[in-house]
Design a protein around this motif. Sequence first.
Motif, PDB file in Angstrom:
ATOM      1  N   UNK A   1      38.047  39.176   1.921  1.00 45.42           N
ATOM      2  CA  UNK A   1      37.451  39.537   0.630  1.00 45.42           C
ATOM      3  C   UNK A   1      36.625  38.419   0.013  1.00 45.42           C
ATOM      4  N   UNK A   2      37.092  37.186   0.151  1.00 42.40           N
ATOM      5  CA  UNK A   2      36.364  36.060  -0.438  1.00 42.40           C
ATOM      6  C   UNK A   2      34.999  35.895   0.216  1.00 42.40           C
ATOM      7  N   UNK A   3      34.946  35.924   1.540  1.00 37.72           N
ATOM      8  CA  UNK A   3      33.670  35.751   2.227  1.00 37.72           C
ATOM      9  C   UNK A   3      32.737  36.933   2.001  1.00 37.72           C
ATOM     10  N   UNK A   4      33.294  38.143   1.997  1.00 35.96           N
ATOM     11  CA  UNK A   4      32.464  39.320   1.740  1.00 35.96           C
ATOM     12  C   UNK A   4      31.824  39.213   0.359  1.00 35.96           C
ATOM     13  N   UNK A   5      32.587  38.764  -0.620  1.00 40.38           N
ATOM     14  CA  UNK A   5      32.044  38.598  -1.967  1.00 40.38           C
ATOM     15  C   UNK A   5      30.984  37.499  -2.016  1.00 40.38           C
ATOM     16  N   UNK A   6      31.249  36.384  -1.356  1.00 38.28           N
ATOM     17  CA  UNK A   6      30.284  35.284  -1.362  1.00 38.28           C
ATOM     18  C   UNK A   6      28.964  35.690  -0.703  1.00 38.28           C
TER      19      UNK A   6
ATOM     20  N   UNK B   1      50.714  38.327  10.763  1.00 35.55           N
ATOM     21  CA  UNK B   1      49.388  37.991  10.244  1.00 35.55           C
ATOM     22  C   UNK B   1      48.589  37.108  11.200  1.00 35.55           C
ATOM     23  N   UNK B   2      47.346  37.490  11.428  1.00 38.87           N
ATOM     24  CA  UNK B   2      46.370  36.666  12.122  1.00 38.87           C
ATOM     25  C   UNK B   2      45.071  36.706  11.325  1.00 38.87           C
ATOM     26  N   UNK B   3      44.423  35.567  11.200  1.00 39.85           N
ATOM     27  CA  UNK B   3      43.148  35.544  10.484  1.00 39.85           C
ATOM     28  C   UNK B   3      42.078  36.304  11.259  1.00 39.85           C
ATOM     29  N   UNK B   4      41.255  37.013  10.524  1.00 36.60           N
ATOM     30  CA  UNK B   4      40.092  37.655  11.130  1.00 36.60           C
ATOM     31  C   UNK B   4      39.079  36.583  11.510  1.00 36.60           C
ATOM     32  N   UNK B   5      38.591  36.548  12.744  1.00 39.85           N
ATOM     33  CA  UNK B   5      37.574  35.556  13.107  1.00 39.85           C
ATOM     34  C   UNK B   5      36.389  35.606  12.146  1.00 39.85           C
ATOM     35  N   UNK B   6      35.918  34.458  11.735  1.00 35.09           N
ATOM     36  CA  UNK B   6      34.849  34.388  10.731  1.00 35.09           C
ATOM     37  C   UNK B   6      33.588  35.112  11.193  1.00 35.09           C
ATOM     38  N   UNK B   7      33.293  35.055  12.488  1.00 33.90           N
ATOM     39  CA  UNK B   7      32.084  35.721  12.977  1.00 33.90           C
ATOM     40  C   UNK B   7      32.172  37.231  12.759  1.00 33.90           C
ATOM     41  N   UNK B   8      33.405  37.785  12.797  1.00 30.22           N
ATOM     42  CA  UNK B   8      33.602  39.217  12.568  1.00 30.22           C
ATOM     43  C   UNK B   8      33.352  39.547  11.101  1.00 30.22           C
ATOM     44  N   UNK B   9      33.763  38.662  10.215  1.00 25.70           N
ATOM     45  CA  UNK B   9      33.519  38.885   8.779  1.00 25.70           C
ATOM     46  C   UNK B   9      32.021  38.882   8.495  1.00 25.70           C
ATOM     47  N   UNK B  10      31.294  37.972   9.106  1.00 25.36           N
ATOM     48  CA  UNK B  10      29.841  37.938   8.920  1.00 25.36           C
ATOM     49  C   UNK B  10      29.201  39.213   9.469  1.00 25.36           C
ATOM     50  N   UNK B  11      29.749  39.718  10.576  1.00 28.14           N
ATOM     51  CA  UNK B  11      29.217  40.953  11.156  1.00 28.14           C
ATOM     52  C   UNK B  11      29.479  42.142  10.239  1.00 28.14           C
ATOM     53  N   UNK B  12      30.665  42.168   9.625  1.00 21.96           N
ATOM     54  CA  UNK B  12      30.973  43.236   8.664  1.00 21.96           C
ATOM     55  C   UNK B  12      29.970  43.214   7.517  1.00 21.96           C
ATOM     56  N   UNK B  13      29.759  42.026   6.943  1.00 24.69           N
ATOM     57  CA  UNK B  13      28.850  41.905   5.801  1.00 24.69           C
ATOM     58  C   UNK B  13      27.440  42.349   6.157  1.00 24.69           C
TER      59      UNK B  13
ATOM     60  N   UNK C   1      32.131  43.459  -5.388  1.00 20.94           N
ATOM     61  CA  UNK C   1      33.542  43.378  -5.741  1.00 20.94           C
ATOM     62  C   UNK C   1      34.393  43.598  -4.494  1.00 20.94           C
ATOM     63  N   UNK C   2      35.403  42.752  -4.316  1.00 18.19           N
ATOM     64  CA  UNK C   2      36.230  42.831  -3.114  1.00 18.19           C
ATOM     65  C   UNK C   2      37.696  42.696  -3.499  1.00 18.19           C
ATOM     66  N   UNK C   3      38.520  43.531  -2.887  1.00 14.22           N
ATOM     67  CA  UNK C   3      39.949  43.550  -3.189  1.00 14.22           C
ATOM     68  C   UNK C   3      40.745  43.410  -1.898  1.00 14.22           C
TER      69      UNK C   3
END
Length: 299
Positions: A179-184, A145-157, A189-191
């Motif tokens: 999922x938490x950030x995508x929902x915020x 497991x490695x965390x997805x960089x937060x900037x990548x999550x923002x780019x996905x959203x 809905x995020x799973x």
Amino acid sequence: MVLAEIEEDIQAIEQDEAIYQEINFNSRANAIDFIDFHIIDRIDGLLQNSAYQKELTILQQRAEKVKTDLEKIDNNLFKRLRENIRTGTYKESSFLKTLDEYFDQDDNPTDNIGYDNLDNFMNGLLSDQAIPEPIMEREQEMVFYQKTPARIILEIAELANLGSEDVFFDLGSGLGQVPILVNLISGTAAKGVEYEPAYCNYAKTCASQLNLHLVEFINIDARLADYSQGTVFFLYTPFGGKILQTVLEILQKESLKRTIRIFTYGPCSETLAQQNWLNCVHGAVNDPYKLCAFRSLSF
């Protein structure tokens, strides 16, 4: 001379009023890193063989106090922001506006590699739990497991432009940040699908503490999960080889019922680019540090 340099560095941080203002998280994070790696580590090295043990110890204690004071500011900030999330103060665009208050785009460029202060911010914001140790043995093709960089999550959203009709799935969701950030950010809905029960329980607790009813975490092998509700999927290369191919075959069957979109990060992007039922609509598939987006083809 060395003692004077160290004292001067400590004093400069002590007297920098800006970093003690809650809003200046970036500057404060940089100051904490400087204390850790350029002051405390330096003192630790000097203490091994120095005639100035007493003076160095005093400076070390002084540096550690400054660091503690700065961390208290962050802890209070995160506690307040978590309460705002829990009570529903932040909804979709308002959460992004809050992030913009603490981060200038120039401070967190999207073309860098690794993690940055935005990740430090998210780590502190989303939970104050201790990160658990995994208890399940991974199969050979499962990636650690490695965390997805937060900037990548923002780019996905941003790229996904999710709506109320979408259901977002993160395969290999780990501690649950995606999922938490995508929902915020989107309200969608995020799973999260996660094989490791310790990680899944951590993520469930985090979502529960933040009162996020549209976020769900499922402790199951990705090959056995139910994706019938999913419209958008994300993989940060959680597995490879036959496991990845099996999961892609499952998603292909879902694509016969509706159009689906898949976002990838890491080496798995090249594998998805080879699927004849997917079209790459964003990103360079041969660059593991770039986000890629795929859309299923209509048949």
